[in-house]
Design a protein around this motif. Sequence first.
Motif, PDB file in Angstrom:
ATOM      1  N   SER A  67      53.464 -29.619 -17.558  1.00 58.84           N
ATOM      2  CA  SER A  67      54.493 -28.649 -17.969  1.00 58.84           C
ATOM      3  C   SER A  67      53.774 -27.201 -18.227  1.00 58.84           C
ATOM      4  N   ASN A  68      54.617 -25.997 -17.780  1.00 56.95           N
ATOM      5  CA  ASN A  68      54.317 -24.900 -17.931  1.00 56.95           C
ATOM      6  C   ASN A  68      54.190 -24.428 -19.373  1.00 56.95           C
TER       7      ASN A  68
ATOM      8  N   MET B 299      77.991 -19.284 -33.906  1.00 55.73           N
ATOM      9  CA  MET B 299      77.503 -18.318 -32.856  1.00 55.73           C
ATOM     10  C   MET B 299      75.884 -18.586 -32.642  1.00 55.73           C
ATOM     11  N   LEU B 300      75.231 -18.468 -33.567  1.00 53.43           N
ATOM     12  CA  LEU B 300      73.999 -18.537 -33.816  1.00 53.43           C
ATOM     13  C   LEU B 300      73.281 -19.864 -33.437  1.00 53.43           C
ATOM     14  N   LEU B 301      73.974 -21.224 -33.961  1.00 51.54           N
ATOM     15  CA  LEU B 301      73.608 -22.213 -33.497  1.00 51.54           C
ATOM     16  C   LEU B 301      73.935 -22.675 -32.134  1.00 51.54           C
ATOM     17  N   THR B 302      74.829 -22.197 -31.760  1.00 52.83           N
ATOM     18  CA  THR B 302      75.116 -22.215 -30.070  1.00 52.83           C
ATOM     19  C   THR B 302      74.250 -21.506 -29.149  1.00 52.83           C
ATOM     20  N   ALA B 303      73.943 -20.203 -29.538  1.00 48.76           N
ATOM     21  CA  ALA B 303      72.752 -19.445 -28.855  1.00 48.76           C
ATOM     22  C   ALA B 303      71.315 -20.211 -29.017  1.00 48.76           C
ATOM     23  N   ALA B 304      70.943 -20.690 -30.053  1.00 54.63           N
ATOM     24  CA  ALA B 304      69.808 -21.277 -30.383  1.00 54.63           C
ATOM     25  C   ALA B 304      69.679 -22.656 -29.407  1.00 54.63           C
ATOM     26  N   LEU B 305      70.577 -23.382 -29.479  1.00 55.06           N
ATOM     27  CA  LEU B 305      70.523 -24.678 -28.699  1.00 55.06           C
ATOM     28  C   LEU B 305      70.648 -24.352 -26.939  1.00 55.06           C
ATOM     29  N   MET B 306      71.601 -23.501 -26.876  1.00 50.79           N
ATOM     30  CA  MET B 306      71.539 -22.912 -25.408  1.00 50.79           C
ATOM     31  C   MET B 306      70.307 -22.250 -24.823  1.00 50.79           C
ATOM     32  N   GLY B 307      69.712 -21.606 -25.681  1.00 51.76           N
ATOM     33  CA  GLY B 307      68.678 -21.045 -25.512  1.00 51.76           C
ATOM     34  C   GLY B 307      67.343 -21.896 -25.266  1.00 51.76           C
ATOM     35  N   LEU B 308      67.198 -22.959 -26.067  1.00 54.34           N
ATOM     36  CA  LEU B 308      66.196 -24.171 -25.917  1.00 54.34           C
ATOM     37  C   LEU B 308      66.403 -24.857 -24.609  1.00 54.34           C
ATOM     38  N   VAL B 309      67.771 -25.175 -24.225  1.00 52.40           N
ATOM     39  CA  VAL B 309      67.948 -25.715 -22.994  1.00 52.40           C
ATOM     40  C   VAL B 309      67.505 -25.067 -21.831  1.00 52.40           C
ATOM     41  N   PHE B 310      67.714 -23.608 -21.729  1.00 50.22           N
ATOM     42  CA  PHE B 310      67.482 -22.845 -20.706  1.00 50.22           C
ATOM     43  C   PHE B 310      65.696 -22.654 -20.813  1.00 50.22           C
ATOM     44  N   LEU B 311      65.143 -22.679 -22.074  1.00 50.53           N
ATOM     45  CA  LEU B 311      63.815 -22.539 -22.009  1.00 50.53           C
ATOM     46  C   LEU B 311      63.101 -23.903 -21.466  1.00 50.53           C
TER      47      LEU B 311
ATOM     48  N   SER C 112      64.454 -25.958 -19.398  1.00 47.64           N
ATOM     49  CA  SER C 112      64.716 -26.117 -17.846  1.00 47.64           C
ATOM     50  C   SER C 112      63.827 -25.041 -17.064  1.00 47.64           C
ATOM     51  N   GLY C 113      63.798 -23.867 -17.472  1.00 47.80           N
ATOM     52  CA  GLY C 113      63.325 -22.643 -16.992  1.00 47.80           C
ATOM     53  C   GLY C 113      61.709 -22.905 -16.845  1.00 47.80           C
ATOM     54  N   THR C 114      60.944 -23.620 -17.684  1.00 46.15           N
ATOM     55  CA  THR C 114      59.654 -23.605 -17.722  1.00 46.15           C
ATOM     56  C   THR C 114      59.111 -25.031 -16.909  1.00 46.15           C
ATOM     57  N   GLY C 115      60.257 -25.639 -16.738  1.00 45.25           N
ATOM     58  CA  GLY C 115      59.622 -26.993 -15.834  1.00 45.25           C
ATOM     59  C   GLY C 115      59.431 -28.187 -16.824  1.00 45.25           C
ATOM     60  N   HIS C 116      59.705 -27.898 -18.072  1.00 44.05           N
ATOM     61  CA  HIS C 116      59.466 -28.770 -19.166  1.00 44.05           C
ATOM     62  C   HIS C 116      60.237 -30.180 -18.829  1.00 44.05           C
ATOM     63  N   ASP C 117      61.564 -30.091 -18.465  1.00 45.49           N
ATOM     64  CA  ASP C 117      62.288 -31.071 -18.149  1.00 45.49           C
ATOM     65  C   ASP C 117      61.785 -32.201 -17.055  1.00 45.49           C
ATOM     66  N   GLU C 118      61.131 -31.322 -15.948  1.00 41.50           N
ATOM     67  CA  GLU C 118      60.758 -32.258 -14.965  1.00 41.50           C
ATOM     68  C   GLU C 118      59.393 -32.902 -15.121  1.00 41.50           C
ATOM     69  N   SER C 119      58.622 -32.565 -16.485  1.00 42.16           N
ATOM     70  CA  SER C 119      57.464 -33.227 -16.636  1.00 42.16           C
ATOM     71  C   SER C 119      57.472 -34.543 -17.615  1.00 42.16           C
ATOM     72  N   ILE C 120      58.720 -34.906 -17.865  1.00 38.17           N
ATOM     73  CA  ILE C 120      59.008 -36.045 -18.591  1.00 38.17           C
ATOM     74  C   ILE C 120      58.361 -37.269 -18.045  1.00 38.17           C
ATOM     75  N   ASP C 121      58.229 -38.670 -18.514  1.00 39.69           N
ATOM     76  CA  ASP C 121      57.859 -39.619 -17.928  1.00 39.69           C
ATOM     77  C   ASP C 121      59.005 -40.579 -17.704  1.00 39.69           C
ATOM     78  N   ASP C 122      59.604 -40.697 -16.578  1.00 40.74           N
ATOM     79  CA  ASP C 122      60.955 -41.450 -16.586  1.00 40.74           C
ATOM     80  C   ASP C 122      60.566 -42.765 -15.891  1.00 40.74           C
TER      81      ASP C 122
END
Length: 96
Positions: free
Chosen positions: A5-6, A65-77, A79-89
């Motif tokens: 993962s990046n 608003m802050l909880l929504t921003a934090a959770l959506m920011g973590l989703v984009f973080l 996905s954007g860093t390739g961390h989602d693709e690095s899981i062992d499926d």
Amino acid sequence: MPRFSNLDDPEYARFAWRRYWRVMGWMAAATALAVVSILGVLFMLHGTVSIHMYIAAALGIGFTMLLTAALMGLVFLSSGTGHDESIDDALDPESP
């Protein structure tokens, strides 16, 4: 075995987290602006009522608003860093 993962690279992880916290800073400013605006509208509509209503409205709007921003920011973080693709499926037939 998990793939690379990046976020495993310390320099890239530092860059990604800095970007995340910069976005959270902007969202905190937008949240403060929204809270002040909405409290102004509430005051115009209802006038002087219990201070508890204004406190509850400010906390409810701000927290949501802050909880929504934090959770959506973590989703984009993630996905954007390739961390989602690095899981062992284990269910993926094409997984090594």
